[in-house]
Design a protein around this motif. Structure first.
Motif, PDB file in Angstrom:
ATOM      1  N   ALA A  94       0.864  -1.201   0.000  1.00  0.00           N
ATOM      2  CA  ALA A  94       0.000   0.000   0.000  1.00  0.00           C
ATOM      3  C   ALA A  94       0.894   1.243   0.000  1.00  0.00           C
ATOM      4  N   PRO A  95       1.561   1.492  -1.131  1.00  0.00           N
ATOM      5  CA  PRO A  95       2.581   2.561  -1.153  1.00  0.00           C
ATOM      6  C   PRO A  95       1.990   3.964  -0.966  1.00  0.00           C
ATOM      7  N   PHE A  96       2.795   4.854  -0.379  1.00  0.00           N
ATOM      8  CA  PHE A  96       2.361   6.242  -0.210  1.00  0.00           C
ATOM      9  C   PHE A  96       2.477   6.973  -1.538  1.00  0.00           C
ATOM     10  N   LYS A  97       1.449   7.809  -1.795  1.00  0.00           N
ATOM     11  CA  LYS A  97       1.487   8.561  -3.051  1.00  0.00           C
ATOM     12  C   LYS A  97       1.873  10.000  -2.755  1.00  0.00           C
ATOM     13  N   PRO A  98       2.742  10.580  -3.589  1.00  0.00           N
ATOM     14  CA  PRO A  98       3.110  11.967  -3.347  1.00  0.00           C
ATOM     15  C   PRO A  98       1.918  12.901  -3.551  1.00  0.00           C
ATOM     16  N   ALA A  99       1.794  13.912  -2.686  1.00  0.00           N
ATOM     17  CA  ALA A  99       0.759  14.936  -2.850  1.00  0.00           C
ATOM     18  C   ALA A  99       1.480  16.275  -2.691  1.00  0.00           C
ATOM     19  N   CYS A 100       2.119  16.704  -3.810  1.00  0.00           N
ATOM     20  CA  CYS A 100       2.997  17.876  -3.737  1.00  0.00           C
ATOM     21  C   CYS A 100       2.249  19.114  -3.237  1.00  0.00           C
ATOM     22  N   ASN A 101       2.905  19.877  -2.388  1.00  0.00           N
ATOM     23  CA  ASN A 101       2.407  21.131  -1.787  1.00  0.00           C
ATOM     24  C   ASN A 101       1.278  20.939  -0.786  1.00  0.00           C
ATOM     25  N   PHE A 123      -4.806  19.897   3.308  1.00  0.00           N
ATOM     26  CA  PHE A 123      -3.579  19.136   3.572  1.00  0.00           C
ATOM     27  C   PHE A 123      -3.841  17.642   3.759  1.00  0.00           C
ATOM     28  N   ILE A 124      -2.783  16.865   3.481  1.00  0.00           N
ATOM     29  CA  ILE A 124      -2.815  15.409   3.681  1.00  0.00           C
ATOM     30  C   ILE A 124      -1.818  15.063   4.794  1.00  0.00           C
ATOM     31  N   THR A 125      -2.282  14.383   5.836  1.00  0.00           N
ATOM     32  CA  THR A 125      -1.357  13.876   6.861  1.00  0.00           C
ATOM     33  C   THR A 125      -1.216  12.364   6.665  1.00  0.00           C
ATOM     34  N   PHE A 176       6.280   7.991   4.252  1.00  0.00           N
ATOM     35  CA  PHE A 176       5.495   9.194   3.956  1.00  0.00           C
ATOM     36  C   PHE A 176       6.443  10.365   3.648  1.00  0.00           C
ATOM     37  N   ALA A 177       7.524  10.481   4.431  1.00  0.00           N
ATOM     38  CA  ALA A 177       8.492  11.577   4.209  1.00  0.00           C
ATOM     39  C   ALA A 177       9.258  11.378   2.901  1.00  0.00           C
ATOM     40  N   ASP A 178       9.478  10.130   2.519  1.00  0.00           N
ATOM     41  CA  ASP A 178      10.197   9.838   1.261  1.00  0.00           C
ATOM     42  C   ASP A 178       9.481  10.412   0.042  1.00  0.00           C
ATOM     43  N   VAL A 179       8.159  10.477   0.083  1.00  0.00           N
ATOM     44  CA  VAL A 179       7.427  10.956  -1.094  1.00  0.00           C
ATOM     45  C   VAL A 179       7.060  12.447  -0.987  1.00  0.00           C
ATOM     46  N   ALA A 180       7.512  13.118   0.097  1.00  0.00           N
ATOM     47  CA  ALA A 180       7.197  14.552   0.269  1.00  0.00           C
ATOM     48  C   ALA A 180       7.761  15.346  -0.904  1.00  0.00           C
ATOM     49  N   CYS A 181       6.988  16.341  -1.368  1.00  0.00           N
ATOM     50  CA  CYS A 181       7.460  17.136  -2.502  1.00  0.00           C
ATOM     51  C   CYS A 181       6.838  18.534  -2.538  1.00  0.00           C
ATOM     52  N   GLY A 182       7.578  19.456  -3.160  1.00  0.00           N
ATOM     53  CA  GLY A 182       7.104  20.842  -3.271  1.00  0.00           C
ATOM     54  C   GLY A 182       7.205  21.557  -1.940  1.00  0.00           C
ATOM     55  N   VAL A 215      11.752  18.273  -2.391  1.00  0.00           N
ATOM     56  CA  VAL A 215      11.138  19.265  -1.490  1.00  0.00           C
ATOM     57  C   VAL A 215      11.760  20.639  -1.726  1.00  0.00           C
ATOM     58  N   ARG A 216      10.889  21.648  -1.977  1.00  0.00           N
ATOM     59  CA  ARG A 216      11.405  23.002  -2.228  1.00  0.00           C
ATOM     60  C   ARG A 216      11.483  23.806  -0.925  1.00  0.00           C
ATOM     61  N   ASN A 217      10.390  23.800  -0.159  1.00  0.00           N
ATOM     62  CA  ASN A 217      10.319  24.590   1.080  1.00  0.00           C
ATOM     63  C   ASN A 217       9.778  23.764   2.238  1.00  0.00           C
ATOM     64  N   LEU A 218      10.331  24.042   3.431  1.00  0.00           N
ATOM     65  CA  LEU A 218       9.707  23.520   4.641  1.00  0.00           C
ATOM     66  C   LEU A 218       9.106  24.711   5.377  1.00  0.00           C
ATOM     67  N   LYS A 219       7.785  24.676   5.523  1.00  0.00           N
ATOM     68  CA  LYS A 219       7.076  25.793   6.161  1.00  0.00           C
ATOM     69  C   LYS A 219       6.616  25.361   7.546  1.00  0.00           C
TER      70      LYS A 219
END
Ligand code: N1C
Length: 275
Positions: A94-101, A123-125, A176-182, A215-219
């Motif tokens: 059940a792989p995690f899917k990226p949800a950029c931004n 947002f997606i947690t 989950f962190a591996d697929v983080a993007c944007g 990942v571009r920004n960490l807010k």
């Protein structure tokens, strides 16, 4: 003749007594086995049915298969010897899917985060994904020599590191962190002296996996209650900025908790307008 006459019924009575005793003992054992079996089954059944019913909200998965792959990780094992890798097949199923931004991370702010993410659609947690939602708030473990799932008497976090629950959250958080993007958002707790705690899953696993090629920004959103003791100049947050992979931009905003709660009440507001 006389003594024989009295001895025979005595023998018979003794034999009957013994038979009765044996029969009651056998009956008692049967009852015990049935009661034990039913209790074990109920416990196992209850956990499994929560798992399956939560899973079935996600239409695209074969929940029976996800359940059996999940069980493989801890069933019939010493509950202090379940490493994070035990869940690799589950993450693959059940792989995690990226949800950029749109990806939201948190540390020590679970309630305020989920109150907000449940009511708004911004947002997606991890708890919004299949695996996170299915196991959120649950406790489970196995035992050597048993094929059952137990939900009580499982080793706690202080007893041993490699327990089934801790290893699951460590593995799932990494995935989950591996697929983080944007643009990635993280809600931290301003009521703590160390909002970015080195022992948290966010610090010890997730931040380390954010990759600057994705990942571009960490807010950081620092949630401020009336008793806030930390602000964005906090030492631990400076450490967070320094630990980020080179190339990931960092910013931090102090946001009153009341403001976040107000946004949950008005879910019609556009995403990004809350802070
Ligand atoms: O240790 P933490 O917070 O910093 O972990 C939070 C961090 C989030 O960004 C999530 O992506 O790690 C992920 N995560 C969960 O999604 C999660 N749901 C439930 C980590 N832990 C999670 N739990 C349980 O809360 C789990 O039992 C774990 O031990 C706690 C961690 O919460 P924390 O210390 O506030």
């Amino acid at each position: 003749m006389e003594p024989e006459d009295t001895r025979v019924p005595d023998k018979k009575r003794k034999r009957r007594c013994l038979l009765l005793l044996c029969a009651s003992a056998v009956l008692l054992i049967i009852v015990l086995v049935v009661v034990l079996g039913v209790t074990l089954n109920q416990e196992r059944g209850q956990f499994e049915s929560i798992f399956i019913s939560r899973c079935e909200k996600f239409k695209e998965y074969d929940c029976q298969n996800v359940w059996s792959v999940f069980q493989e990780a801890y069933i019939n094992k010493d509950p202090c010897k379940v490493p994070t890798e035990a869940y690799d097949p589950l993450i693959a199923a059940a792989p995690f899917k990226p949800a950029c931004n749109r990806m939201m991370f948190w540390s020590k702010t679970k309630d305020v985060v989920h109150d907000f993410t449940e009511k708004t659609d911004c947002f997606i947690t991890l708890e919004d994904t299949l695996l996170g939602s299915v196991l959120d708030g649950l406790t489970w473990c196995g035992k050597e020599g048993s094929s059952a799932t137990f939900t009580t008497d499982c080793p706690g976090w202080t007893q041993c590191d490699n327990n089934p629950v801790r290893s699951f959250w460590n593995r799932a958080s990494a995935g989950f962190a591996d697929v983080a993007c944007g643009d990635v958002t993280a809600m931290m707790n301003g009521s703590l002296i160390t909002p970015f705690s080195p022992t948290s899953i966010f610090a010890s696993i997730e931040v380390k996996r954010f990759n600057s090629s994705r990942v571009r920004n960490l807010k950081v959103v620092l949630v401020m209650q009336k008793n806030a003791v930390a602000n964005c100049t906090n030492m631990s947050l400076k450490n967070l900025e320094e630990e980020l992979d080179q190339g990931i931009n960092y910013d931090c905003k102090e946001v009153p908790e009341s403001q976040i709660k107000e946004c949950s009440v008005h879910p019609e507001k556009p995403c990004g307008s809350c802070w």
